[in-house]
Design a protein around this motif. Sequence first.
Motif, PDB file in Angstrom:
ATOM      1  N   PHE A  88       0.844  -1.197   0.000  1.00 31.28           N
ATOM      2  CA  PHE A  88       0.000   0.000   0.000  1.00 31.28           C
ATOM      3  C   PHE A  88       0.879   1.246   0.000  1.00 31.28           C
ATOM      4  CE2 PHE A  88      -2.877   3.180   1.865  1.00 31.28           C
ATOM      5  CZ  PHE A  88      -4.040   2.942   1.148  1.00 31.28           C
ATOM      6  N   VAL A  89       2.007   1.172   0.711  1.00 35.18           N
ATOM      7  CA  VAL A  89       2.964   2.284   0.734  1.00 35.18           C
ATOM      8  C   VAL A  89       3.483   2.560  -0.674  1.00 35.18           C
ATOM      9  CG1 VAL A  89       5.204   3.075   1.583  1.00 35.18           C
ATOM     10  CG2 VAL A  89       3.665   1.838   3.096  1.00 35.18           C
ATOM     11  N   LEU A  90       3.812   1.503  -1.409  1.00 32.31           N
ATOM     12  CA  LEU A  90       4.302   1.676  -2.775  1.00 32.31           C
ATOM     13  C   LEU A  90       3.258   2.371  -3.646  1.00 32.31           C
ATOM     14  CD1 LEU A  90       6.117  -1.734  -3.436  1.00 32.31           C
ATOM     15  CD2 LEU A  90       7.153   0.494  -2.974  1.00 32.31           C
ATOM     16  N   GLY A  91       1.996   1.992  -3.459  1.00 31.82           N
ATOM     17  CA  GLY A  91       0.926   2.620  -4.224  1.00 31.82           C
ATOM     18  C   GLY A  91       0.786   4.098  -3.894  1.00 31.82           C
ATOM     19  N   VAL A  92       0.848   4.436  -2.607  1.00 36.63           N
ATOM     20  CA  VAL A  92       0.742   5.831  -2.181  1.00 36.63           C
ATOM     21  C   VAL A  92       1.922   6.644  -2.719  1.00 36.63           C
ATOM     22  CG1 VAL A  92       0.845   7.366  -0.171  1.00 36.63           C
ATOM     23  CG2 VAL A  92      -0.646   5.359  -0.147  1.00 36.63           C
ATOM     24  N   ALA A  93       3.124   6.072  -2.607  1.00 39.21           N
ATOM     25  CA  ALA A  93       4.304   6.759  -3.128  1.00 39.21           C
ATOM     26  C   ALA A  93       4.191   6.963  -4.637  1.00 39.21           C
ATOM     27  CB  ALA A  93       5.564   5.958  -2.792  1.00 39.21           C
ATOM     28  N   GLY A  94       3.640   5.963  -5.321  1.00 38.71           N
ATOM     29  CA  GLY A  94       3.453   6.080  -6.769  1.00 38.71           C
ATOM     30  C   GLY A  94       2.478   7.190  -7.137  1.00 38.71           C
ATOM     31  N   VAL A  95       1.393   7.314  -6.373  1.00 41.21           N
ATOM     32  CA  VAL A  95       0.411   8.370  -6.636  1.00 41.21           C
ATOM     33  C   VAL A  95       1.034   9.745  -6.386  1.00 41.21           C
ATOM     34  CG1 VAL A  95      -1.760   9.393  -5.859  1.00 41.21           C
ATOM     35  CG2 VAL A  95      -1.597   6.925  -6.200  1.00 41.21           C
ATOM     36  N   LEU A  96       1.786   9.870  -5.302  1.00 45.61           N
ATOM     37  CA  LEU A  96       2.456  11.143  -5.009  1.00 45.61           C
ATOM     38  C   LEU A  96       3.450  11.501  -6.111  1.00 45.61           C
ATOM     39  CD1 LEU A  96       3.096  10.720  -1.175  1.00 45.61           C
ATOM     40  CD2 LEU A  96       1.427  12.239  -2.260  1.00 45.61           C
ATOM     41  N   LEU A  97       4.145  10.490  -6.618  1.00 40.17           N
ATOM     42  CA  LEU A  97       5.096  10.732  -7.702  1.00 40.17           C
ATOM     43  C   LEU A  97       4.376  11.167  -8.976  1.00 40.17           C
ATOM     44  CD1 LEU A  97       8.022  10.615  -8.685  1.00 40.17           C
ATOM     45  CD2 LEU A  97       7.665   8.204  -9.262  1.00 40.17           C
ATOM     46  N   LEU A  98       3.259  10.501  -9.279  1.00 33.29           N
ATOM     47  CA  LEU A  98       2.478  10.886 -10.455  1.00 33.29           C
ATOM     48  C   LEU A  98       1.899  12.291 -10.302  1.00 33.29           C
ATOM     49  CD1 LEU A  98       0.590   7.560 -11.269  1.00 33.29           C
ATOM     50  CD2 LEU A  98       2.320   8.677 -12.685  1.00 33.29           C
ATOM     51  N   GLY A  99       1.474  12.619  -9.076  1.00 31.12           N
ATOM     52  CA  GLY A  99       0.956  13.961  -8.822  1.00 31.12           C
ATOM     53  C   GLY A  99       2.028  15.019  -9.035  1.00 31.12           C
ATOM     54  N   TRP A 100       3.249  14.694  -8.617  1.00 32.54           N
ATOM     55  CA  TRP A 100       4.368  15.615  -8.843  1.00 32.54           C
ATOM     56  C   TRP A 100       4.645  15.744 -10.344  1.00 32.54           C
ATOM     57  CZ3 TRP A 100       9.093  14.760 -11.187  1.00 32.54           C
ATOM     58  CH2 TRP A 100      10.048  15.772 -11.036  1.00 32.54           C
ATOM     59  N   ALA A 101       4.686  14.612 -11.053  1.00 29.77           N
ATOM     60  CA  ALA A 101       4.968  14.637 -12.492  1.00 29.77           C
ATOM     61  C   ALA A 101       3.865  15.360 -13.261  1.00 29.77           C
ATOM     62  CB  ALA A 101       5.120  13.208 -13.015  1.00 29.77           C
ATOM     63  N   TYR A 102       2.639  15.293 -12.766  1.00 30.77           N
ATOM     64  CA  TYR A 102       1.513  15.952 -13.428  1.00 30.77           C
ATOM     65  C   TYR A 102       1.623  17.483 -13.335  1.00 30.77           C
ATOM     66  CZ  TYR A 102      -3.352  17.378 -14.308  1.00 30.77           C
ATOM     67  OH  TYR A 102      -4.486  17.983 -14.801  1.00 30.77           O
ATOM     68  N   SER A 103       2.122  17.983 -12.203  1.00 31.10           N
ATOM     69  CA  SER A 103       2.082  19.422 -11.954  1.00 31.10           C
ATOM     70  C   SER A 103       3.404  20.154 -12.154  1.00 31.10           C
ATOM     71  CB  SER A 103       1.600  19.681 -10.511  1.00 31.10           C
ATOM     72  OG  SER A 103       0.286  19.223 -10.319  1.00 31.10           O
ATOM     73  N   VAL A 104       4.521  19.496 -11.841  1.00 33.12           N
ATOM     74  CA  VAL A 104       5.794  20.206 -11.710  1.00 33.12           C
ATOM     75  C   VAL A 104       6.643  20.109 -12.980  1.00 33.12           C
ATOM     76  CG1 VAL A 104       7.914  20.396 -10.338  1.00 33.12           C
ATOM     77  CG2 VAL A 104       5.757  19.757  -9.231  1.00 33.12           C
ATOM     78  N   PRO A 105       7.188  21.243 -13.451  1.00 30.67           N
ATOM     79  CA  PRO A 105       8.147  21.203 -14.559  1.00 30.67           C
ATOM     80  C   PRO A 105       9.404  20.448 -14.116  1.00 30.67           C
ATOM     81  CG  PRO A 105       7.308  23.433 -14.198  1.00 30.67           C
ATOM     82  CD  PRO A 105       6.890  22.618 -13.015  1.00 30.67           C
TER      83      PRO A 105
END
Length: 293
Positions: free
Chosen positions: A119-136
Amino acid sequence: MTAVLERPTAVLVAVSRPWFWPVSWVPAYLGTVLAGHAWLPDRADVPRALVALLVLGPLIWGAVLAQNDLQDLRSDRANPRKSTAPLVTGAVSAKRLRMWYRWIALTAVAAALYVGPLFVLGVAGVLLLGWAYSVPPLRLKTRPGWDVAVNALVVGVVSPAAGWAITRPPWEFPWQFGLIGLLFAAALYVPTTVTDLAADTGAGDTTFAVRFGPRFAHRLGVALWGAALAFSVGCAWLDVLVPRSTLVPQLLMTPVLLAGYAILTRRPTITRMAVLSVLFGIPTVGFALAYIG
């Protein structure tokens, strides 16, 4: 009342947009139902399920939307729908919001440890995708197609898989459910790029609707929605994942759902998308009833 709304806790809740929490809660709950063939998880799994709700609701959305607000400030100032966002109104500074983002993200990962390592891996993955979605420099929001894919993956696949993982191993998650969720989530996200078309264009953000236009976005949304409905009917016909007992109701509801989507997303607004979500909830509840028996 104004003083209450300006308190740090109230501002923090406003940043996380409570009306977004069900976007991940509902598919996660369906994943739990799917895994346990029951409306509620076993008593032994309830504490972990409650922590998962906390992570998938205010914590994940708080972190992802804080990052998004920081990067989208220019377009949000020109977007009437974002006029009450705390960063736009000045209720919170960019410096404080960055600090909040770090703390919320760390808290989400720490809380996820209680649910389980995968579950931790999934949460970390979502946070990473959220960063990639927003941040240059990636900023996938401005890469047409990627903006749709990221949101569809998180809502349609990762969220139900997270709910499943509360009680069963993630690798046993049925791929058919993931594909149905991916198609429906993509169909629901595409019109949202149209609602922000003017603000994104003014800010120079090349989203899906900015690149391809509202007409193509509408046609693609209808195609994705129709594909999801057809695949679900096919699963019911084969009695794979979707109970065969739902076949006739699905055949009756499919034209209604397809027409409803086509009408409501032709000129999409937040209200129309909310109505579409309620309409979609009817066959979703029917599936759960038939699946649990």
